[in-house]
Design a protein around this motif. Structure first.
Motif, PDB file in Angstrom:
ATOM      1  N   VAL A  14       0.889  -1.835   0.258  1.00 34.97           N
ATOM      2  CA  VAL A  14      -0.174   0.040  -0.374  1.00 34.97           C
ATOM      3  C   VAL A  14       0.491   1.507   0.122  1.00 34.97           C
ATOM      4  O   VAL A  14       0.544   2.152  -0.658  1.00 34.97           O
ATOM      5  CB  VAL A  14      -0.914   0.052   1.249  1.00 34.97           C
ATOM      6  CG1 VAL A  14      -1.513   0.949   1.200  1.00 34.97           C
ATOM      7  CG2 VAL A  14      -1.895  -1.360   1.440  1.00 34.97           C
TER       8      VAL A  14
ATOM      9  N   ASP B 166      11.352   2.984   5.269  1.00 30.40           N
ATOM     10  CA  ASP B 166      11.100   1.278   5.458  1.00 30.40           C
ATOM     11  C   ASP B 166      11.907   0.663   5.763  1.00 30.40           C
ATOM     12  O   ASP B 166      13.916   0.072   5.052  1.00 30.40           O
ATOM     13  CB  ASP B 166      10.996   0.398   3.919  1.00 30.40           C
ATOM     14  CG  ASP B 166       9.967  -0.347   4.430  1.00 30.40           C
ATOM     15  OD1 ASP B 166       8.295  -0.837   3.759  1.00 30.40           O
ATOM     16  OD2 ASP B 166      10.578  -1.800   4.656  1.00 30.40           O
TER      17      ASP B 166
ATOM     18  N   ARG C 199      12.746  -1.956  -0.325  1.00 26.64           N
ATOM     19  CA  ARG C 199      11.159  -1.521  -0.425  1.00 26.64           C
ATOM     20  C   ARG C 199      11.984  -0.148  -0.730  1.00 26.64           C
ATOM     21  O   ARG C 199      10.749   0.669  -1.545  1.00 26.64           O
ATOM     22  CB  ARG C 199      10.252  -1.308   0.670  1.00 26.64           C
ATOM     23  CG  ARG C 199      10.430  -3.092   1.296  1.00 26.64           C
ATOM     24  CD  ARG C 199       8.675  -3.713   0.225  1.00 26.64           C
ATOM     25  NE  ARG C 199       8.802  -5.253   0.652  1.00 26.64           N
ATOM     26  CZ  ARG C 199       7.563  -5.574   0.290  1.00 26.64           C
ATOM     27  NH1 ARG C 199       7.056  -4.518   1.390  1.00 26.64           N
ATOM     28  NH2 ARG C 199       6.752  -6.762   0.450  1.00 26.64           N
TER      29      ARG C 199
ATOM     30  N   LEU D  51       2.006   0.780   7.956  1.00 28.00           N
ATOM     31  CA  LEU D  51       2.549  -0.037   8.825  1.00 28.00           C
ATOM     32  C   LEU D  51       1.698  -1.369   9.250  1.00 28.00           C
ATOM     33  O   LEU D  51       0.806  -1.863   9.251  1.00 28.00           O
ATOM     34  CB  LEU D  51       3.380   0.328  10.249  1.00 28.00           C
ATOM     35  CG  LEU D  51       4.321   1.358   9.475  1.00 28.00           C
ATOM     36  CD1 LEU D  51       4.802   1.751  10.678  1.00 28.00           C
ATOM     37  CD2 LEU D  51       5.616   0.271   9.246  1.00 28.00           C
TER      38      LEU D  51
ATOM     39  N   THR E 277      -3.623  -0.864   9.344  1.00 31.56           N
ATOM     40  CA  THR E 277      -4.909  -0.850  10.735  1.00 31.56           C
ATOM     41  C   THR E 277      -3.759  -1.954  11.414  1.00 31.56           C
ATOM     42  O   THR E 277      -3.329  -2.857  11.801  1.00 31.56           O
ATOM     43  CB  THR E 277      -5.748  -2.344   9.709  1.00 31.56           C
ATOM     44  OG1 THR E 277      -6.238  -1.889   8.263  1.00 31.56           O
ATOM     45  CG2 THR E 277      -6.644  -2.792  10.455  1.00 31.56           C
TER      46      THR E 277
ATOM     47  N   LYS F  88      -4.462 -10.784  10.842  1.00 30.56           N
ATOM     48  CA  LYS F  88      -4.117  -9.826  11.888  1.00 30.56           C
ATOM     49  C   LYS F  88      -5.640  -9.129  12.200  1.00 30.56           C
ATOM     50  O   LYS F  88      -6.217  -8.917  13.540  1.00 30.56           O
ATOM     51  CB  LYS F  88      -3.234  -8.820  11.506  1.00 30.56           C
ATOM     52  CG  LYS F  88      -2.795  -8.009  12.942  1.00 30.56           C
ATOM     53  CD  LYS F  88      -2.809  -7.085  11.866  1.00 30.56           C
ATOM     54  CE  LYS F  88      -2.572  -6.270  10.645  1.00 30.56           C
ATOM     55  NZ  LYS F  88      -3.007  -5.107  10.160  1.00 30.56           N
TER      56      LYS F  88
HETATM   57  P1  NAD Z   1       3.368  -4.804   3.784  1.00 28.20           P
HETATM   58  O1  NAD Z   1       3.233  -5.542   4.569  1.00 28.20           O
HETATM   59  O2  NAD Z   1       2.703  -5.158   1.913  1.00 28.20           O
HETATM   60  O3  NAD Z   1       4.233  -3.576   4.300  1.00 28.20           O
HETATM   61  C1  NAD Z   1       4.782  -2.885   5.179  1.00 28.20           C
HETATM   62  C2  NAD Z   1       5.629  -2.242   5.536  1.00 28.20           C
HETATM   63  O4  NAD Z   1       6.246  -1.684   6.510  1.00 28.20           O
HETATM   64  C3  NAD Z   1       7.085  -3.705   4.764  1.00 28.20           C
HETATM   65  O5  NAD Z   1       7.218  -2.943   3.547  1.00 28.20           O
HETATM   66  C4  NAD Z   1       7.999  -3.613   5.559  1.00 28.20           C
HETATM   67  O6  NAD Z   1       9.440  -3.311   6.099  1.00 28.20           O
HETATM   68  C5  NAD Z   1       7.559  -1.995   7.083  1.00 28.20           C
HETATM   69  N1  NAD Z   1       7.734  -2.040   8.060  1.00 28.20           N
HETATM   70  C6  NAD Z   1       7.839  -3.162   8.678  1.00 28.20           C
HETATM   71  N2  NAD Z   1       8.161  -2.572  10.070  1.00 28.20           N
HETATM   72  C7  NAD Z   1       8.753  -1.542  10.034  1.00 28.20           C
HETATM   73  C8  NAD Z   1       8.769  -0.353  10.757  1.00 28.20           C
HETATM   74  N3  NAD Z   1       9.094   0.030  12.061  1.00 28.20           N
HETATM   75  N4  NAD Z   1       9.902   0.925  10.230  1.00 28.20           N
HETATM   76  C9  NAD Z   1       9.783   1.087   8.808  1.00 28.20           C
HETATM   77  N5  NAD Z   1       9.392   0.288   7.996  1.00 28.20           N
HETATM   78  C10 NAD Z   1       8.416  -0.991   8.744  1.00 28.20           C
HETATM   79  O7  NAD Z   1       2.095  -4.370   4.188  1.00 28.20           O
HETATM   80  P2  NAD Z   1       0.824  -4.031   3.516  1.00 28.20           P
HETATM   81  O8  NAD Z   1      -0.050  -4.703   1.888  1.00 28.20           O
HETATM   82  O9  NAD Z   1       1.541  -2.504   2.354  1.00 28.20           O
HETATM   83  O10 NAD Z   1      -0.201  -3.159   4.518  1.00 28.20           O
HETATM   84  C11 NAD Z   1       0.109  -2.118   5.154  1.00 28.20           C
HETATM   85  C12 NAD Z   1      -1.158  -1.110   6.582  1.00 28.20           C
HETATM   86  O11 NAD Z   1      -2.000  -0.846   5.411  1.00 28.20           O
HETATM   87  C13 NAD Z   1      -1.304  -3.121   7.028  1.00 28.20           C
HETATM   88  O12 NAD Z   1      -1.884  -2.243   8.432  1.00 28.20           O
HETATM   89  C14 NAD Z   1      -2.348  -3.145   6.472  1.00 28.20           C
HETATM   90  O13 NAD Z   1      -3.532  -3.992   7.270  1.00 28.20           O
HETATM   91  C15 NAD Z   1      -3.311  -2.213   5.522  1.00 28.20           C
HETATM   92  N6  NAD Z   1      -3.970  -2.469   4.740  1.00 28.20           N
HETATM   93  C16 NAD Z   1      -3.231  -3.038   3.139  1.00 28.20           C
HETATM   94  C17 NAD Z   1      -4.415  -3.496   1.907  1.00 28.20           C
HETATM   95  C18 NAD Z   1      -3.458  -4.028   0.776  1.00 28.20           C
HETATM   96  O14 NAD Z   1      -4.817  -4.653   0.386  1.00 28.20           O
HETATM   97  N7  NAD Z   1      -2.546  -5.067   1.037  1.00 28.20           N
HETATM   98  C19 NAD Z   1      -5.849  -3.088   2.298  1.00 28.20           C
HETATM   99  C20 NAD Z   1      -6.136  -2.249   3.501  1.00 28.20           C
HETATM  100  C21 NAD Z   1      -5.424  -2.358   4.572  1.00 28.20           C
END
Ligand code: NAD
Length: 322
Positions: free
Chosen positions: A17, A36, A41, A70, A101, A251
């Protein structure tokens, strides 16, 4: 999407996202600082002109607005707190838009911690807002909805940024309100996904392909956004990579369960969904898209659903013609 003067912006978390957020913000704002934990990334958006920071603190020190995307409450705490966390570098008056989320209690704690530094924290988790724009498709198209909790004046200021990366935003009340509503949204969406998958596996066992059923269900009570706008486009291009991963949906069901316990509301079906997604994770499918549940359940039931995919059927028809 609207063009607006957004101040200096930083994005923390460039996953499925956050990487789309960063691309939109580069376009609308012309500058961006990113961080990140997984440095690989950041590569794409840095190639497009963003500055790579070495910590969340450094991003905050260079930004008037911070956007977080995150994977979990622990990740948000990790990025916000401690000597290298965003709050250690945050400017007075800055706005933190947390699109992750997470649970409402963590949001309330982050709101309080930000206020102690003179900054504003908004919980602003996202969901698909437009036809065909479920999950990351919506993030890519800039059509997602934000569910926002926090101080109303901060939300009013943040709108310029929210509408630079998405299309709709709903202000829902004090800190934690956006996360609460998002968890309810995903409780419903996660269950919709499973009940649809179960129906398709039953259909396949009875000789009807998901494609055939989708054509019929587009005009019956079985129709859902999950089916027409999330499952269908991914299934048709045979794409079972996230999108929205099984790990993340697990989660969200766990957090929705906590919410149910807090409000003393029994969430029977949430528990079923939690354990189904947990089974998938235990089998090594945590990093697949949630629609991979189709194959998982079909395998459990001994149903060959893969053979009913249009691409497989086309291949076997071609083979027969030769
Ligand atoms: P993802 O796992 O693809 O990306 C998360 C990123 O955060 C990773 O690149 C990771 O390296 C980074 N990260 C983790 N801890 C960190 C920290 N302490 N400091 C800096 N970077 C850090 O997840 P996503 O799919 O992009 O989802 C992100 C959020 O959005 C989640 O909470 C998810 O529930 C929510 N969300 C996702 C979607 C979807 O379709 N993917 C839809 C709605 C909501």
């Amino acid at each position: 999407m609207t063009k607006a003067p957004l101040g200096r912006i930083g994005v923390i978390g460039l996953g499925m996202v956050g990487s789309h957020f960063a691309r939109h913000l580069m376009r609308t704002n012309g500058q961006l600082t990113v961080f990140d934990l997984n440095r690989s990334r950041m590569k794409g958006v840095v190639r497009a002109g963003a500055v790579a920071a070495r910590s969340a603190r450094e991003v905050a020190a260079r930004s008037e607005t911070l956007v977080l995307s995150l994977p979990s409450p622990d990740a948000v705490r990790g990025a916000m707190l401690g000597p290298q966390g965003a709050l250690a570098g945050i400017k007075r008056g800055a706005i933190i838009i947390d699109a992750s989320t997470i649970d409402p209690e963590s949001c309330i704690a982050m709101h309080k911690a930000a206020a102690a530094r003179g900054a504003h924290y908004l919980d602003a988790p996202i969901s698909g807002g437009e036809p065909g724009g479920g999950g990351t498709d919506g993030a890519a198209a800039g059509t997602i909805s934000f569910m926002v909790g926090g101080d109303k004046p901060a939300y009013e200021r943040a709108k310029a940024v929210l509408h630079g990366i998405g299309k709709h935003s709903f202000y829902l009340g004090p800190a934690g309100s956006g996360s609460t509503v998002k968890l309810i949204s995903n409780h419903i969406a996660g269950l919709n996904n499973l009940v649809m998958i179960e129906g398709f596996v039953l259909g396949a066992a009875a000789g009807f392909s998901p494609e055939a059923l989708m054509r019929v269900f587009a005009g019956t009570d079985a129709k859902s956004y999950m089916m027409t706008d999330y499952f269908a486009p991914r299934y048709r291009r045979n794409d079972f990579d996230p999108g929205f991963s099984v790990d993340l949906m697990h989660k969200d069901h766990a957090l929705a369960g906590d919410l149910g316990r807090k409000h003393k509301v029994p969430l029977l079906f949430n528990q079923l969904a939690l354990e189904f997604y947990q089974l998938m994770r235990a089998g090594g499918d945590g990093r697949k898209d949630i629609i991979a549940g189709l194959h998982y359940l079909a395998d459990l039931a001994g149903v060959d659903i893969r053979g009913l995919h249009p691409s497989v059927r086309k291949r076997s028809t071609r083979r027969r013609k030769k």
